[in-house]
Design an enzyme around this catalytic site. Structure first.
Site, PDB file in Angstrom:
ATOM      1  N   HIS A 110       0.812  -1.211   0.000  1.00 12.38           N
ATOM      2  CA  HIS A 110       0.000   0.000   0.000  1.00 12.38           C
ATOM      3  C   HIS A 110       0.848   1.265   0.000  1.00 12.38           C
ATOM      4  CE1 HIS A 110      -2.808   3.035   1.765  1.00 12.38           C
ATOM      5  NE2 HIS A 110      -3.704   2.381   1.049  1.00 12.38           N
ATOM      6  N   ASN A 204     -13.627   4.764   3.260  1.00 12.72           N
ATOM      7  CA  ASN A 204     -14.330   3.927   2.278  1.00 12.72           C
ATOM      8  C   ASN A 204     -15.516   3.188   2.885  1.00 12.72           C
ATOM      9  OD1 ASN A 204     -12.452   4.557   0.258  1.00 12.72           O
ATOM     10  ND2 ASN A 204     -11.106   2.899   0.879  1.00 12.72           N
ATOM     11  N   SER A 277      -7.661   6.239  -0.454  1.00 11.83           N
ATOM     12  CA  SER A 277      -6.209   6.270  -0.291  1.00 11.83           C
ATOM     13  C   SER A 277      -5.534   6.840  -1.529  1.00 11.83           C
ATOM     14  CB  SER A 277      -5.670   4.851  -0.050  1.00 11.83           C
ATOM     15  OG  SER A 277      -5.908   4.420   1.250  1.00 11.83           O
TER      16      SER A 277
END
Length: 351
Positions: A110, A204, A277
């Protein structure tokens, strides 16, 4: 529990282990596979004719670490200044608060993906590029999948102070959770006092975060009066909020590209991820471009420039404070001295 604001859509096969870096003159001819760079999205390619960023702007990426050997990221890794009083200085490019050691690697992926969106160098062979291609990346690892939420939160707080102490101008925080933390709030306040902009994911959860029970931190600390936070929702290629994205006419400032975004992955690979993100990383990159042109701007001024120069869309009214999606080119053009915001007007944007 602190978690990440992202959904992995797909990880594509490795494209190349050796990158062909574009010269500055060819950046504008890059054929991006990252749709968010295009004029119909965030107009980043147009903005590159005005600035490609500056090594004087350091963006701290508080995340899962980074692949320091990735050819698209290695040129822009921040290095701690060499001093005789600090161990490992000069060779330190960030900190891992999970292991409490310098130079965080990334086994998750990530953090490497986010770093590539913000400040990956242009790769004409693969069609990838970061928004602010000459900004420095300061990777700070706070997150461990096996750690309890209170440990990840504690590491977040340490990471914020590390970024502030070591000269970051922007903090990208592409994660969050539902818990308010006074210690985290105070860390964010310290960043504000130091003139550090924080770009934070809206989350989210498909929720209206104006509702108190739906708050998403650290983004929601702006509702406690902090002026240095930009909260980011995610939109699709056709300009609609992603079904997963949170929204809020008071709690969410702008929307940015967040669907199937191509960026760097560990092991010299590339792949696509979706969510707030990725959208947050776009805004951090735009903020980097702005500060590259006008390094003396305060965080609230950068925020106002971004918010006042969005592409407004009807479907964002009542859901996003600015009513639109970010436009890098408009934001940079607005840096004409006659358009610079004042601290007084910027404060009106904090809800």
């Amino acid at each position: 529990m602190k978690a990440f604001s992202f959904i992995i859509i797909a990880t594509i096969q490795a494209l190349s282990s050796s990158s062909a870096f574009a010269e500055s003159s060819s950046l504008h001819n890059l054929k991006p596979k990252n749709w968010g760079l295009e004029s119909k999205a965030a107009s980043v390619q147009k903005a590159w004719s005005l600035t490609e960023g500056s090594q004087n702007v350091v963006v701290a990426v508080i995340d899962t670490g980074i692949d320091p050997t990735h050819p698209d990221l290695k040129p822009n890794l921040w290095k701690a200044p060499s001093t005789g009083s600090r161990a490992n200085s000069g060779s330190t490019y960030g900190w891992d608060f999970v292991t409490n050691t310098s130079n965080p690697s990334d086994s998750h992926g990530h953090g490497t993906h986010i770093a590539g969106i913000i400040a990956g160098v242009a790769n004409t062979k693969n069609g990838t590029a970061g928004v602010c291609q000459h900004c420095q990346i300061m990777p700070i690892r706070y997150y461990s999948e096996t750690a309890p939420g209170n440990v990840n939160l504690s590491n977040t707080i340490k990471a914020i102070y590390y970024a502030v102490k070591n000269g970051a101008k922007i903090i990208n925080y592409s994660g969050g959770g539902p818990e308010y933390s006074e210690e985290e709030f105070q860390a964010m306040r310290a960043a504000e006092k130091a003139g550090v902009l924080i770009v934070a994911a809206a989350g989210n959860d498909h929720r209206d975060t104006d509702v108190e029970d739906n708050r998403y931190y650290p983004a929601a600390y702006q509702l406690k009066g902090l002026k240095n936070i930009v909260t980011v929702a995610s939109h699709s290629e056709d300009g609609k909020l992603l079904p997963s994205s949170n929204w809020g006419s008071k709690s969410v400032d702008v929307a940015a590209p967040g669907e199937s975004i191509l960026s760097t992955l560990p092991g010299n690979r590339y792949g696509k991820m979706s969510g707030t993100s990725q959208a947050t990383a776009f805004v951090s990159g735009i903020a980097g471009l702005i500060l590259s042109k006008q390094p003396g701007l305060k965080p609230e001024q950068v925020k106002e420039i971004i918010m006042n120069n969005v592409d407004q869309l009807n479907n964002f009214y009542g859901k996003i404070a600015s009513g639109g999606k970010v436009d890098a080119n408009k934001a940079i053009l607005a840096l004409d001295p006659g358009h610079l915001p004042t601290r007084k007007t910027a404060s009106a944007l904090v809800h």
